[in-house]
Design an enzyme around this catalytic site. Structure first.
Site, PDB file in Angstrom:
ATOM      1  N   SER A  55       0.687  -1.133  -0.095  1.00 22.09           N
ATOM      2  CA  SER A  55       0.008   0.048   0.083  1.00 22.09           C
ATOM      3  C   SER A  55       0.996   1.380   0.008  1.00 22.09           C
ATOM      4  O   SER A  55       0.345   2.320  -0.397  1.00 22.09           O
ATOM      5  CB  SER A  55      -1.240   0.020   1.143  1.00 22.09           C
ATOM      6  OG  SER A  55      -0.297  -0.197   2.650  1.00 22.09           O
ATOM      7  N   GLY A  92      -1.924  -4.608   1.271  1.00 21.52           N
ATOM      8  CA  GLY A  92      -2.005  -5.519   2.201  1.00 21.52           C
ATOM      9  C   GLY A  92      -1.016  -6.743   1.635  1.00 21.52           C
ATOM     10  O   GLY A  92      -0.927  -7.844   2.259  1.00 21.52           O
ATOM     11  N   ASN A 120       4.537  -5.386   5.758  1.00 20.72           N
ATOM     12  CA  ASN A 120       3.210  -6.043   6.415  1.00 20.72           C
ATOM     13  C   ASN A 120       3.697  -7.430   7.131  1.00 20.72           C
ATOM     14  O   ASN A 120       2.946  -7.713   8.064  1.00 20.72           O
ATOM     15  CB  ASN A 120       2.317  -6.382   5.353  1.00 20.72           C
ATOM     16  CG  ASN A 120       1.698  -5.106   4.571  1.00 20.72           C
ATOM     17  OD1 ASN A 120       1.149  -4.236   5.582  1.00 20.72           O
ATOM     18  ND2 ASN A 120       1.256  -5.008   3.409  1.00 20.72           N
ATOM     19  N   ASP A 203      -4.154   6.965  10.105  1.00 17.06           N
ATOM     20  CA  ASP A 203      -3.911   5.654  10.632  1.00 17.06           C
ATOM     21  C   ASP A 203      -2.348   5.682  11.171  1.00 17.06           C
ATOM     22  O   ASP A 203      -1.867   4.842  11.908  1.00 17.06           O
ATOM     23  CB  ASP A 203      -3.744   4.529   9.610  1.00 17.06           C
ATOM     24  CG  ASP A 203      -3.018   4.851   8.325  1.00 17.06           C
ATOM     25  OD1 ASP A 203      -2.111   5.542   8.282  1.00 17.06           O
ATOM     26  OD2 ASP A 203      -3.461   3.937   7.231  1.00 17.06           O
ATOM     27  N   HIS A 206       0.382   5.230   6.726  1.00 22.83           N
ATOM     28  CA  HIS A 206       0.408   5.755   5.409  1.00 22.83           C
ATOM     29  C   HIS A 206       0.749   7.346   5.150  1.00 22.83           C
ATOM     30  O   HIS A 206       0.039   7.944   5.506  1.00 22.83           O
ATOM     31  CB  HIS A 206      -0.790   5.277   4.385  1.00 22.83           C
ATOM     32  CG  HIS A 206      -1.036   3.785   4.736  1.00 22.83           C
ATOM     33  ND1 HIS A 206      -1.804   2.967   5.464  1.00 22.83           N
ATOM     34  CD2 HIS A 206      -0.519   2.843   3.871  1.00 22.83           C
ATOM     35  CE1 HIS A 206      -1.733   1.844   5.265  1.00 22.83           C
ATOM     36  NE2 HIS A 206      -1.050   1.669   4.458  1.00 22.83           N
TER      37      HIS A 206
END
Length: 234
Positions: A55, A92, A120, A203, A206
């Protein structure tokens, strides 16, 4: 005479209005031609830079033209370099998923391959050796497809949620793989962005559009010598 004055005023208004409208139409036409010319230039580019990541590369929460691969394309276009950028980021994505997807992505010829995976894995606490093996497998597959492809590995760091030992060993995976495989490395993709609320979305992970601009600079610092040298050799 009064009516004549009004008529003259109306004629002058129409004249200048038409002139202004024509100028705007001409400006719009020129802008459209510039866009078409730029798109045509990208289509005609003979070399390809492929960003393969998660992402962070895909630009979650942002417009496509705000992502760092798009900003790299703008930089390349401004320098008249013969490269087309492909954003193969997928939100993801883990290193395991990337390993499963890589052969499909490499159906096209790639001159510069930027590998941005692992974050991730770290956030999920995946076994470090698994992450290392998957990244190595992706590098091997790229090399097997085309030994001449320039590979750039994006270094990544994670918060110490998984413990100091895991965090430290995770960070070391990237420079160790870069040295082992003799590939280029971006020391830390999110340098000067990670941990700064004003440069990240809600978040906290990002980057915002402004954050992506800094990420693009981090990438360009490593990418620039590669694409400029290749272009010079041509």
């Amino acid at each position: 005479m009064k009516n004549l004055g009004i008529c003259c005023a109306l004629l002058m208004f129409v004249f200048f209005s038409c002139g202004d409208s024509n100028e705007k139409k001409e400006e719009k036409r020129q802008n459209q031609e510039e866009v078409i010319s730029s798109d045509k230039k990208k289509d005609e580019a003979t070399k390809t830079i492929l960003f393969f990541g998660n992402s962070l590369t895909a630009g979650l929460g942002l417009e496509s033209d705000e992502t760092f691969p798009a900003l790299i394309q703008e930089k390349i276009d401004s320098l008249n370099l013969d490269y087309r950028v492909i954003n193969a980021g997928l939100s993801g994505e883990t290193t395991a998923a990337g390993k499963n997807r890589i052969n499909w992505v490499l159906k096209q010829n790639v001159d510069v391959f930027v590998l941005e995976l692992g974050a991730n894995d770290g956030l999920r606490g995946i076994a470090l050796e698994e992450t290392r093996e998957n990244l190595q497998a992706i590098i091997d597959i790229v090399r097997e497809k085309n030994p001449e492809t320039e590979i750039i590995l994006a270094g990544m760091q994670i918060p110490p949620n998984m413990g100091q030992e895991y965090t430290s060993e995770f960070r070391n995976i990237f420079p160790e793989l870069a040295e082992k495989n003799n590939v280029h490395i971006i020391p830390f993709l999110l340098e000067n962005v990670a941990g700064k609320p004003e440069l990240n979305q809600q978040d906290g992970i990002h980057p915002t559009a402004e954050g992506q601009e800094i990420v693009a600079k981090n990438v360009w610092e490593i990418l620039a010598p590669i694409v400029k040298e290749e272009n010079y050799q041509e």
